[in-house]
Design an enzyme around this catalytic site. Structure first.
Site, PDB file in Angstrom:
ATOM      1  CE  LYS A 103      44.072   8.238  60.236  1.00 26.29           C
ATOM      2  NZ  LYS A 103      44.213   7.662  61.604  1.00 26.29           N
ATOM      3  CD  GLU A 152      59.630   5.241  59.099  1.00 28.67           C
ATOM      4  OE1 GLU A 152      59.641   4.035  59.433  1.00 28.67           O
ATOM      5  OE2 GLU A 152      59.490   6.171  59.877  1.00 28.67           O
ATOM      6  CB  CYS A 210      59.803   1.851  62.986  1.00 30.07           C
ATOM      7  SG  CYS A 210      60.067   3.589  62.705  1.00 30.07           S
ATOM      8  CD  GLU A 239      58.344  -3.091  64.265  1.00 30.03           C
ATOM      9  OE1 GLU A 239      58.845  -1.987  64.435  1.00 30.03           O
ATOM     10  OE2 GLU A 239      57.274  -3.252  63.649  1.00 30.03           O
TER      11      GLU A 239
END
Ligand code: ADP
Length: 481
Positions: free
Chosen positions: A174, A250, A284, A384
């Site tokens: 997906k 992750e 990331c 972030e």
């Protein structure tokens, strides 16, 4: 260019059963480049049935035969790499050279895992009595699913898929709703390479929870591998509990980049450039917090700004462009909020700080930005940023900087630079990160176990540990000898 836009279901290209589609937009121009099938829950259920039907045969296929198909796919990817990179760049926004790099790196996983497939084996363990033997067998987990983000539309899938196929698992992908086209191209390549129907399927969708609910509800889906936000990772982990699926997660990161006063400043600036601006800072493992010793912070800020100033911001498909658009308006709004908050709290912008007008229709371009005098109270320090902003925090001593670098719920990647050997070992051991770069911020390697600790995730991707995520170990106890 002609590219697939339908679902890839049991070896066939199909519209969604209700005919629904969603738009894919080029972030550089705002242009709609495709309308892609929007899978219904029934479509995804059909994929699970097809994967279940294909699973046993795929698991029983000798590793060398599975590897041969994977190697064929590698050759097809290599032949088509420019064209696939161009499509990737269009749907996602990274400069073409980086898109080619992403494709090469991603295909490298298929190549490496194809070889590793031959080496998946069990063991014998000495038993306690003469009449017994202990044998372990490694077997595929079974049907798996993965949900991937938009920042590396191709790599994120290939890294999971390579490990799954090597282990003998089927996989339903997906992809992110912003970047489904690369996923469909991957399916086409594997189809051309002779992968049997049902082994790889792609459920493009604009409604991730609906797709995910089908995976979660079906106990035959044994594993779910996800890359994306920590928030969604938690939802999936909770969802997987009911049928006790294996989860590989992750998740977000908030990477510190620590520069001690004795570091090699040429190397530091080079690595900072690479890790900050790759994919416009939307990764990331992007360095988010530059902790620089107070004696060298101004120098580092000036040198980084000098390098950033040379970069060309513009359409990622144009020659010479280094920095493309961010992926969508919400990403810009977040970056702007972080910069405004830093300024309110006394930071100094050395370079950048605003959107750039490139003359393109889309207004999603942000200047490479260097900020000095950042402090731990700012949003930049806590969340972030996911953009081309380098905030510089100063520190005085080792204990202090390790404590501040670890003061995050995340623990994906961290980097530090020093020429002092003893300090290198101390700091490497104390940083609470799954992946640490010592005098290095380019940590990508197909054979290495990439992953996070704390709220950055569970499991590892790449290398032999990456295959383990898709295997069960059966313990066979043999008696009566
Ligand atoms: P990002 O911030 O990188 O977009 P997300 O975690 O929102 O990260 O998205 C990563 C992937 O997770 C995408 O494929 C997205 O469609 C999917 N996703 C988002 N929300 C959910 C959800 N509630 N359940 C399952 N998948 C989701």
């Amino acid at each position: 260019m002609d590219f697939p836009t339908q679902l890839f279901l049991n070896g066939e290209w199909k519209d969604a059963s209700n005919g629904a589609t969603f738009d894919v937009v080029d972030p550089a121009t705002g242009e709609v480049i495709a309308q892609v099938a929007d899978a219904t829950a029934d479509d995804v259920r059909a994929m699970v049935e097809a994967a279940v039907a294909a699973q046993d045969e795929w698991a029983a296929t000798p590793a060398v035969e599975r590897a041969a198909i994977m190697h064929r796919a590698v050759r097809i990817f290599e032949d088509r790499i420019e064209e696939l990179a161009r499509l990737l760049s269009r749907e996602q926004g990274k400069p073409l050279a980086q898109a080619v790099g992403e494709m090469q790196y991603g295909v490298g996983f298929i190549d490496w895992f194809a070889e590793e497939a031959r080496r998946i084996h069990g063991s014998t363990i000495p038993a306690t009595t003469r009449a017994k033997r202990i044998i372990t067998i490694r077997q595929p987990l079974g049907v798996t699913a993965c949900i991937t983000p938009w920042n590396f539309p191709s790599l994120q899938i290939l890294r999971k898929l390579g490990a799954a196929l090597a282990a003998g698992c089927t996989m339903i992908v997906k992809p992110a709703e912003l970047t489904p086209l690369s996923a469909l191209e991957i399916a086409r390549v594997f189809d051309d390479a002779g992968l049997p129907p049902g082994v790889l399927q792609v459920a493009t969708s604009n409604d991730a929870p609906t797709v995910s609910a089908v995976f979660m509800a079906d106990a035959r889906v044994r594993g779910i591998s996800f890359t994306g936000s920590t928030e969604v990772g938690k939802i999936l982990m909770r969802g997987a509990a009911d049928t006790m699926k294996r989860v590989s997660l992750e998740l977000g990161g908030h990477a510190p980049f620590i520069v001690f006063a004795d570091a090699d400043m040429d190397l530091v600036v080079r690595e900072a450039m690479a890790v900050k601006l790759r994919n416009m800072g939307q990764t990331c493992v992007s360095a988010n917090r530059f902790f620089v010793h107070e004696d060298v912070a101004e120098e580092f800020g000036d040198r980084l700004a000098t390098e950033f100033r040379k970069l060309i911001v513009g359409n990622p498909l144009d020659d010479g462009v280094d920095v493309g658009p961010l992926v969508e308006e919400a990403a810009l709004v977040k970056v702007e909020a972080h910069v405004a908050d830093a300024l309110e709290h006394g930071a100094r912008v050395v370079l950048g700080g605003s959107r750039v007008d490139t003359g393109a229709d889309s207004r999603l371009f942000f200047e490479p930005t260097v900020i000095l005098d950042a402090d731990d109270s700012m949003l930049l320090a806590r969340e972030e940023t996911f953009g081309p902003v380098a905030p510089i925090f100063t520190f005085r001593d080792e204990d202090e900087v390790v404590r501040r670098a670890n003061a995050s719920d995340y623990g994906l990647a961290g980097y530090f630079f020093t020429r002092d050997l003893n300090r290198a070992i101390r700091v490497a051991e104390r940083l609470e990160y799954g992946t640490v770069g010592l005098n290095d911020a380019q940590i990508s390697a197909v054979q290495a176990p990439f992953g996070g600790v704390k709220q950055s995730g569970i499991g590892r991707e790449g290398g032999p540990l990456g295959v383990d995520e898709y295997l069960d170990t059966k313990y066979l106890s043999v008696g009566g000898l």
